[in-house]
Design an enzyme around this catalytic site. Structure first.
Site, PDB file in Angstrom:
ATOM      1  N   GLY B 146       0.766  -1.370  -0.113  1.00 28.60           N
ATOM      2  CA  GLY B 146      -0.098  -0.012  -0.040  1.00 28.60           C
ATOM      3  C   GLY B 146       1.015   1.128   0.002  1.00 28.60           C
ATOM      4  CB  CYS B 147       0.304   4.682  -1.324  1.00 28.01           C
ATOM      5  SG  CYS B 147      -1.423   5.144  -0.715  1.00 28.01           S
ATOM      6  CE1 TYR B 148      -1.508   8.414   3.534  1.00 27.63           C
ATOM      7  CE2 TYR B 148      -3.377   6.998   3.035  1.00 27.63           C
ATOM      8  CZ  TYR B 148      -2.794   8.130   3.386  1.00 27.63           C
ATOM      9  OH  TYR B 148      -3.446   9.337   3.026  1.00 27.63           O
TER      10      TYR B 148
END
Lengths: 342, 342, 342, 342
Positions: B146-148
């Site tokens: 995931g990006c975060y």
């Protein structure tokens, strides 16, 4: 009713413009002068296309004697001298610079790196009404709090004062501000091309000057020295501050309850019902602060505080203080035009 | 050299578009198909004015057998099934959805609230190369982080792995993302009029789904359960993530040094010299992560991590993983067009 | 004084929200109901974080009989029927949709492509007060002009009416609007990610529907049919319209003078002194129109017209019309809070 | 192959930064020096967080003799002198300032208000390749066109050259540019707070300096003097120009056809199929121009031209000219990384 004759020193920055807008609609105020060094001889409208045709004069030409009160939107180090002169003339002062916020010359030197320009005027009452109106009603001089300090203190003071903070743990304040908070002087890093599409932290950790006034306010209430970590960021928008405060609390239920009781009856501070979260959209272009409360695990509370940096963080809070000084209802000139209170 | 025949499932969202852009310039890739359910029969250029005239087909019509590898930019719950089918056909898979990120069906159910659609495919290697390439080189299936989670892990893993985190204290991750992180489906809260001028937190505390994969990754390395507090915010810009991580460290000098040694030699991760601070401007439209380190007081470290959510947070990291799968140099297709490394 | 009981149909779009804000502060108005189909049962604050706690009801449950006047912020084709029902009940109507703007069902069909839903209500007075108050004072029904039409007509009518337009030449209206002009319904092309960083023309030439009402208004005054070219663009900002009008004039001095005489004494229309140019910053969040005049060569005049699309282009003009209907001073509820007139 | 040794004068403005980015990835270029007066002694990365660590030197210290070619991104009046010096040393010059664009000192004085600093260097070939490569291939000096001029000429020249413009009518060019077009020097009106939420026209009518080069180019092809009206606007975004050109044509079918034939085979100019409209999203961060054609009534054509002001309007067009000068394929260094041509 006789109007209060009022002057504004430094009327063409973003804060000065907001202040002139508020005061021009204030039912008890007559604006006597607005100063600007860079635009003396022009009108306020030359600095701001929506403003009225107020003549701008230089500070040295401002008829101080013809006023009952003055607002100072001057750079720090320049403001205290004007404040001192106004006091001598029996003119009330609301100082929006940092010059009167710290109570001792030593503290000023520590945070601002220069000797205080008028130490005899210290200490002045600190004008954050929702956290204490003693000393503000009828005052002759009030120091208007910093924008970040206003947000941080509204979110922290209820917990600190009530002994709800677990000692020994850091309190993190991660704050984000619109670009107007950095002022209207032309600087490269404030160009549209530098801020659009960007998010940039600055002076993070223990270095931003507003830490000084936050700690000064909270240490007597029991805050442990050195526990605050404060990280401001510059947002790609024009106005608004959102501060996320992370704090370990001794009792979650008490912590949640204390905010509601602290601000019950406050016209300009709203505490949202969990799980609604405070956003800039709640507050931008209003004189309100909006808080939300979110437990994170069993013992950490996230307090979000949203204010408009130019209003509750500067100009409208200054008007609250002005009203208190003159024994007017505190929200005079601030709420008439807003939608029904939330 | 023979090109690797590649398909993209879900090519018209923001991530799919970035991926098609990267792959169309990748020297070892031939794009065989791009799918879109809403735009089947149109071309990619109808979805994106700068794209080429790739025909879009529905997923059921995509010639899976004619490919060597596929990228999945599908919604979670839909992606795992396609991944399973690809594996059956001997096609390599890089899954950019959340479906393969958690290693057990139980964990998936806990965070996503639905049974895992293809539990037999779990666990899959987690593709964050700078934190571990074992299991990625030559892999048949990789879960793209995931990006975060990418931002958080790059900032936390070096400290956790080296025992530099003081136990018993919260670790705060205050993260801000551009609006493309929320996807391209039309939703009211993603309208221009809602985001412009606003900053809004969401799913703060212990509720955002990326917490699951962050903790899964760090717990085996010694992270205490429940210590992470993660607060994402939606920024008024299109792309980029900036995560501010606040962590109490056992030894500041070691903490600072470990980042430099961890990422020395990494082409796509830069650690700035203190006091320079990471900003979105360092990374937007690049495949890099940029970190900065700021001590706050004696024992707290602020790690700022900046990535482009669509690139290092999605598409370019997927290309890194693809390259590793195929024993190509990891940055193939990613650095050719950038300015000289910083 | 007895307040005018007022209802708002369609209160949760951008225009409805502005209208509720204005009316809640209007000294002669009591808001009786606000309707919303998608949010019936919620409060206005659920749709807008700064709004008051007005209960939202569906249109069928709105107590029309308890009102003296209603504002309609409904989609075209839906609005006329409600207007007709209100008229039957003796309730005054200000219709902010397009339904009542064209004077004949034929014209409506031509521009909107559907039969008029309530042709017997046509024609209605067209509420652009600065270009004609006859028929507005005391009226029972008023059609509130389109946002682009308001800007275009304020810039064109003085020239057309006074025979200052050279026949045989095109009149170009190149107009730019903030994204709120496109409404609050979730559509892909209105997402933040699509508008940020972009500028996109749409319906340019002779196709935008507001051309119908502009020509209807100007043809009787002598505009040649088919001479207008109108090109709207979507701007990467939330609100405001700037229209640049290019027109060959028969006499430059007369053309310049006519604007000053036409709008002398108008509280809500300002004509700047050349060479100052109108910008969005002059008008955003105000009920004003600001015009500037620039000769280009000997015989062409460029008229810039700036308005806030949600205010002078919709809600505040509707309040002007409401005031006229009720024989109140036209700017009641609009100017109290503004800085001194420019 | 031996690389072409290249210097950049003025490397830290927005155009210089784009140029350094392009040239650092250009397969035939070796960057020998980059100058900056304000940042001499620093590196390019200090001016731009994504740049490489190029050392910056002052112009007087730049080793001109070690280069084969130089790009000049200097202010007008400063650039011509450096160009003259380079020519003396046998170094090829692409001048991105305005100094070499006008062919006579008289014309320069007329538009820039100062005597030309190096008249003996005039005239220089005008580098807009798609409108004429004669004189560019192998040239020693090329004047790189202005950003607005590039957009206007691409939209006008095909019509003017083919006699398709009806005489006696105004040609309106309503152009909008991102803020980077105004440069990177700190000026009050370029602050984020002034541009965000605003749209402002400037120098409209017959006064903007780019009119000079547009007319110089088109008058020999048959444009009537004085017929152009040109209105630039500053957009609330960072980059991109969209020009809407309104022109009465003698034959609509021929007018539409001429654009397709003029630009057939051009790698960097696309003419969209009607009714698709050119937008900034088509071109931002690409070296392309995109045009769309919309008839308005029987005899008026609206030509929309979109370019990135920093690329096709400056840096990438400069690279086209550099390539032509050196007999390289014109798109070398420009298209390698783009998605398939549209």
């Amino acid at each position: 009713m006789k109007k209060i004759k009022t002057g504004i020193f430094g009327g063409t920055g973003y804060t000065g413009l907001e202040l002139s807008r508020l005061l021009s609609a204030h039912p008890n105020v007559e604006i006597v002068f607005i100063t600007s060094e860079s635009r003396a001889g022009q009108t306020l409208r030359d600095a701001w296309p929506q403003a009225g045709h107020y003549d701008l004069v230089s500070a040295t030409e401002a008829p101080l004697d013809e006023t009952d009160a003055v607002f100072l939107c001057l750079p720090h180090t320049q403001s205290a001298g004007v404040a001192a002169r106004a006091v001598e003339h029996g003119v009330k002062v609301i100082d929006l610079s940092a010059d009167l916020r710290l109570q001792t010359p030593e503290s000023y030197f520590e945070w601002y790196g220069v000797p205080h320009p008028a130490p005899f005027i210290l200490p002045s009452p600190y004008g954050l009404p929702e956290l204490g109106r003693d000393g503000l009603a009828g005052a002759d001089v009030i120091a208007n709090p910093g924008c970040y300090a206003t947000a941080a203190l509204l979110g922290l003071a209820p917990l600190v004062r009530n002994g709800l903070v677990v000692p020994g743990h850091a309190i993190v304040i991660d704050a984000k501000s619109g670009a107007s908070g950095a002022g209207r002087a032309p600087k490269s890093h404030l160009l549209f091309g530098e801020i659009h599409g960007n998010l940039s932290p600055y002076n993070i950790g223990r270095s931003h000057r507003h830490l000084g006034e936050i700690e000064q306010f909270l240490l007597p209430d029991g805050l442990q020295p050195g526990r605050l970590i404060f990280s401001p960021h510059l947002l790609p928008t024009d106005r608004g501050i959102l501060a996320a405060i992370y704090i370990r609390v001794t009792n979650m239920q008490s912590a949640l309850a204390i905010f509601h009781s602290q601000y019950a009856g406050e016209a300009l501070v709203d505490v949202l019902e969990t799980p609604e979260l405070a956003t800039l959209a709640h507050v931008v272009r209003t004189p309100r602060a909006v808080l939300s409360l979110t437990p994170a695990g069993e013992d950490h509370l996230i307090v979000m505080v949203a204010i408009d940096n130019l209003l509750k963080g500067a100009a409208s809070q200054a008007v609250q203080n002005f009203n208190l000084m003159h024994h007017l209802p505190e929200t005079t000139g601030l709420l008439e035009t807003m939608a029904e209170p939330v």
